[in-house]
Every structure is written in C-alpha cells, then in structure tokens.
Design a protein around this motif. Structure first.
Motif, short mmCIF file in Angstrom:
data_model
loop_
_atom_site.label_atom_id
_atom_site.label_comp_id
_atom_site.label_asym_id
_atom_site.label_seq_id
_atom_site.Cartn_x
_atom_site.Cartn_y
_atom_site.Cartn_z
N THR A 1 -19.62 -7.74 15.78
CA THR A 1 -18.59 -8.77 15.64
C THR A 1 -19.08 -10.13 16.12
O THR A 1 -18.71 -11.16 15.56
CB THR A 1 -17.29 -8.38 16.37
N GLY A 2 -19.91 -10.15 17.15
CA GLY A 2 -20.45 -11.42 17.64
C GLY A 2 -21.32 -12.11 16.61
O GLY A 2 -21.21 -13.33 16.40
N LEU A 3 -22.17 -11.36 15.95
CA LEU A 3 -23.02 -11.94 14.91
C LEU A 3 -22.20 -12.46 13.74
O LEU A 3 -22.55 -13.46 13.11
CB LEU A 3 -24.05 -10.92 14.42
N ALA A 4 -21.07 -11.81 13.45
CA ALA A 4 -20.20 -12.25 12.35
C ALA A 4 -19.65 -13.65 12.61
O ALA A 4 -19.27 -14.36 11.66
CB ALA A 4 -19.05 -11.26 12.16
N HIS A 5 -19.62 -14.09 13.87
CA HIS A 5 -19.16 -15.44 14.18
C HIS A 5 -20.15 -16.51 13.69
O HIS A 5 -19.80 -17.69 13.62
CB HIS A 5 -18.96 -15.60 15.70
N PHE A 6 -21.37 -16.08 13.38
CA PHE A 6 -22.40 -17.02 12.96
C PHE A 6 -22.96 -16.73 11.58
O PHE A 6 -23.45 -17.63 10.91
CB PHE A 6 -23.55 -17.00 13.99
N ILE A 7 -22.90 -15.46 11.16
CA ILE A 7 -23.52 -15.04 9.91
C ILE A 7 -22.49 -14.30 9.06
O ILE A 7 -21.90 -13.32 9.51
CB ILE A 7 -24.70 -14.07 10.19
N GLY A 8 -22.29 -14.77 7.86
CA GLY A 8 -21.49 -14.02 6.90
C GLY A 8 -20.00 -14.27 6.91
O GLY A 8 -19.40 -14.44 5.85
N VAL B 1 -3.27 -11.55 14.64
CA VAL B 1 -1.88 -11.57 14.16
C VAL B 1 -1.69 -12.70 13.15
O VAL B 1 -1.09 -12.51 12.09
CB VAL B 1 -0.90 -11.70 15.34
N TYR B 2 -2.22 -13.87 13.48
CA TYR B 2 -2.11 -15.02 12.57
C TYR B 2 -2.72 -14.69 11.21
O TYR B 2 -2.13 -14.97 10.16
CB TYR B 2 -2.78 -16.25 13.19
N LYS B 3 -3.90 -14.10 11.21
CA LYS B 3 -4.58 -13.71 9.96
C LYS B 3 -3.71 -12.74 9.15
O LYS B 3 -3.56 -12.89 7.94
CB LYS B 3 -5.94 -13.08 10.29
N ALA C 1 -10.05 -27.42 17.73
CA ALA C 1 -11.47 -27.17 17.44
C ALA C 1 -11.76 -25.73 17.06
O ALA C 1 -12.50 -25.03 17.76
CB ALA C 1 -12.32 -27.60 18.63
N PRO C 2 -11.23 -25.26 15.93
CA PRO C 2 -11.44 -23.86 15.53
C PRO C 2 -12.92 -23.46 15.44
O PRO C 2 -13.29 -22.36 15.83
CB PRO C 2 -10.76 -23.74 14.18
N GLY C 3 -13.76 -24.35 14.93
CA GLY C 3 -15.19 -24.03 14.82
C GLY C 3 -15.82 -23.80 16.19
O GLY C 3 -16.61 -22.87 16.38
N LEU C 4 -15.46 -24.64 17.14
CA LEU C 4 -15.97 -24.48 18.51
C LEU C 4 -15.45 -23.19 19.13
O LEU C 4 -16.22 -22.47 19.78
CB LEU C 4 -15.58 -25.68 19.37
N LEU C 5 -14.19 -22.88 18.92
CA LEU C 5 -13.63 -21.64 19.46
C LEU C 5 -14.33 -20.41 18.89
O LEU C 5 -14.62 -19.46 19.62
CB LEU C 5 -12.12 -21.55 19.19
N ARG D 1 -18.29 -16.55 9.19
CA ARG D 1 -17.90 -17.68 10.04
C ARG D 1 -16.68 -18.43 9.49
O ARG D 1 -15.74 -18.70 10.22
CB ARG D 1 -19.08 -18.61 10.23
N GLU D 2 -16.70 -18.78 8.22
CA GLU D 2 -15.59 -19.55 7.65
C GLU D 2 -14.28 -18.77 7.70
O GLU D 2 -13.22 -19.34 7.98
CB GLU D 2 -15.92 -20.00 6.22
N GLU D 3 -14.35 -17.47 7.44
CA GLU D 3 -13.14 -16.64 7.51
C GLU D 3 -12.60 -16.59 8.94
O GLU D 3 -11.40 -16.64 9.17
CB GLU D 3 -13.46 -15.22 7.02
#
Length: 162
Positions: free
Chosen positions: A47-54, A113-115, A69-73, A56-58
């Motif tokens: 899950t941590g790698l998913a924050h950077f690869i594949g 929950v938001y998603k 700052a969603p990107g920073l979070l 990230r935008e989702e």
C-alpha cells in the motif's frame, strides 16, 4: 480478481506462509507474532508503494476536500506506511511501529469512507462495506501485535522480542 483485494491477500498469504514455516520447524518464524509482522510489513509495502506508483492520482482523489494539500498528505502517508513496514520487522521497534500503523489506519479511514460515498466506485472493494471490512482485517493484524507486546510483562514495551 478485484485489484482492491491485493493488499488483504498479501497480508493473509505472507502471514500464512511464515506461520506454516514456523509450524514446520523454521525457528525464526516459530512465534506467531513474527508471521503477523511479516504479513503486516508486506501489506504496508504494497500500500505504501501505491502512494507513489500506479495509484497516486486515485489516492489523491480519495482525500476529503476539507483536508488541505491532498498530494502532500498522500506522500506523507505513503512514507509513513513504508517506514512502519520496515519498523514492524525489527523486534525492537515492532511494538511502536505496529501502534503507529494502527493509528495511521484509523486516521486514513475517513478517506476510505469518502471514496466509497463519493466515488467513483470502480470495483467491489471501493464500496463502503467491503472497504470497511478490509480495514477491520488490517486493524486486527496491527492491533494483535500491539496487544501481544503490551501483555508481555517481563520486558519493557520497546525491548520485547520476537
């Protein structure tokens, strides 16, 4: 297979494999917390790698609009997941890492929950009930480690092993 199942399957598969290795005599994996620590580490590397690869935008889109700052979070939570994964593997830091990962899971739950409520829902695992149940499984793993280390009375929390 639903790609949303990958993290929970990673947790279960790695934990079960390490546990079985312990059952069949591999001393290093004999205590059950070692197997759970391995599964938790695999989960949070995934899950941590998913924050950077594949994904990230989702993941950025999952951040509730009230948070800045969603990107920073997403970057910070990804780094925390990877650091937690490493920390849970080292016996001296495992109690603290598992406690930190538990808090992180709780803190990130509103994004799940938001998603689920505001979509887009692209798979079954994006729906509220399956997503929440998956979080419960993750929490069960991290909390089981916290409880294990908290209940071992003979050593300080930070110095326990296995």
């Amino acid at each position: 297979m639903d790609p949303g199942l990958a993290p929970v399957l990673m947790l279960i598969a790695v934990t079960a494999t390490l546990f079985l290795l312990g059952v069949f005599g591999v001393q290093r994996f004999k205590p059950w917390p070692v197997a759970v620590r391995g599964g938790v580490a695999a989960l949070f590397v995934t899950t941590g790698l998913a924050h950077f690869i594949g994904m990230r935008e989702e993941l950025i889109a999952m951040v509730p609009p009230a948070l800045p700052a969603p990107g920073l979070l997403v970057t910070v939570t990804g780094v925390l997941e990877l650091v937690g994964a490493a920390g849970v593997l080292w016996s001296r830091t495992a109690p603290w890492a598992s406690a930190g990962l538990t808090l992180l899971l709780l803190g990130m739950f509103p994004a799940n929950v938001y998603k689920a409520l505001h979509g887009p829902v692209t798979s079954t695992m994006d729906e509220l009930v399956p997503r929440s149940l998956m979080q419960v499984v993750f929490l069960a793993a991290t909390v089981s480690l916290v409880v294990y280390y908290a209940r071992t009375p003979d050593r300080p929390f930070a110095q326990r092993r296995p």
